[in-house]
Design a protein around this motif. Structure first.
Motif, mmCIF file in Angstrom:
data_model
loop_
_atom_site.group_PDB
_atom_site.id
_atom_site.type_symbol
_atom_site.label_atom_id
_atom_site.label_comp_id
_atom_site.label_asym_id
_atom_site.label_seq_id
_atom_site.Cartn_x
_atom_site.Cartn_y
_atom_site.Cartn_z
ATOM 1 N N LYS A 194 36.636 28.379 33.778
ATOM 2 C CA LYS A 194 35.813 29.049 34.842
ATOM 3 C C LYS A 194 36.711 30.123 35.458
ATOM 4 C CE LYS A 194 33.145 28.740 38.998
ATOM 5 N NZ LYS A 194 32.295 27.935 39.865
ATOM 6 N N ASP A 195 37.914 29.919 35.910
ATOM 7 C CA ASP A 195 38.933 30.617 36.392
ATOM 8 C C ASP A 195 39.315 31.875 35.676
ATOM 9 O OD1 ASP A 195 38.785 29.207 38.896
ATOM 10 O OD2 ASP A 195 40.661 27.908 38.458
ATOM 11 N N GLU A 196 39.530 31.491 34.433
ATOM 12 C CA GLU A 196 39.731 32.696 33.329
ATOM 13 C C GLU A 196 38.583 33.718 33.166
ATOM 14 O OE1 GLU A 196 43.109 30.588 30.541
ATOM 15 O OE2 GLU A 196 40.960 29.745 30.291
ATOM 16 N N LEU A 197 37.370 32.967 33.178
ATOM 17 C CA LEU A 197 36.126 33.887 33.074
ATOM 18 C C LEU A 197 36.221 34.903 34.257
ATOM 19 C CD1 LEU A 197 33.743 31.449 31.762
ATOM 20 C CD2 LEU A 197 34.408 33.499 30.544
ATOM 21 N N ILE A 198 36.498 34.246 35.257
ATOM 22 C CA ILE A 198 36.377 34.928 36.684
ATOM 23 C C ILE A 198 37.282 36.298 36.663
ATOM 24 C CG2 ILE A 198 36.790 35.108 39.215
ATOM 25 C CD1 ILE A 198 35.586 32.220 39.114
ATOM 26 N N LYS A 199 38.572 36.018 36.197
ATOM 27 C CA LYS A 199 39.415 37.032 36.329
ATOM 28 C C LYS A 199 39.171 38.014 35.363
ATOM 29 C CE LYS A 199 44.444 37.434 35.504
ATOM 30 N NZ LYS A 199 45.839 36.781 35.161
#
Length: 87
Positions: A77-82
């Motif tokens: 999720k964090d990588e998708l947001i970035k």
């Protein structure tokens, strides 16, 4: 002298300045075209969507898929947001 980017870019100067600052082609085009349109105000935050942190991972993945972000299937999720924010 500013390069003419054709009919798809409405404000060539703004587009080139944004590209030099590291903005993606699509992001620079969207901002340049919004600034050239008197009916839009790109400096005003839209706030029509909740922040990415409030989205589900599936929703983030779907948005990344729409934008054709490479490597999305391996991202958390964090990588998708970035990746979405850097697109």
């Amino acid at each position: 002298m500013t390069k003419n980017h054709g009919n798809s870019i409405k404000d060539d100067d703004t587009y080139e300045a944004l590209r030099e600052q590291g903005a993606s082609k699509s992001k620079a085009a969207a901002i340049a075209n919004a600034q050239a349109n008197d009916q839009q105000d790109p400096s005003v935050k839209g706030a029509s969507q909740p922040p990415y942190e409030d989205w589900t991972k599936d929703d983030l993945y779907s948005r990344a898929q729409e934008l054709e972000i490479d490597g999305r299937s391996d991202m958390d999720k964090d990588e998708l947001i970035k990746a979405l924010r850097n697109n």
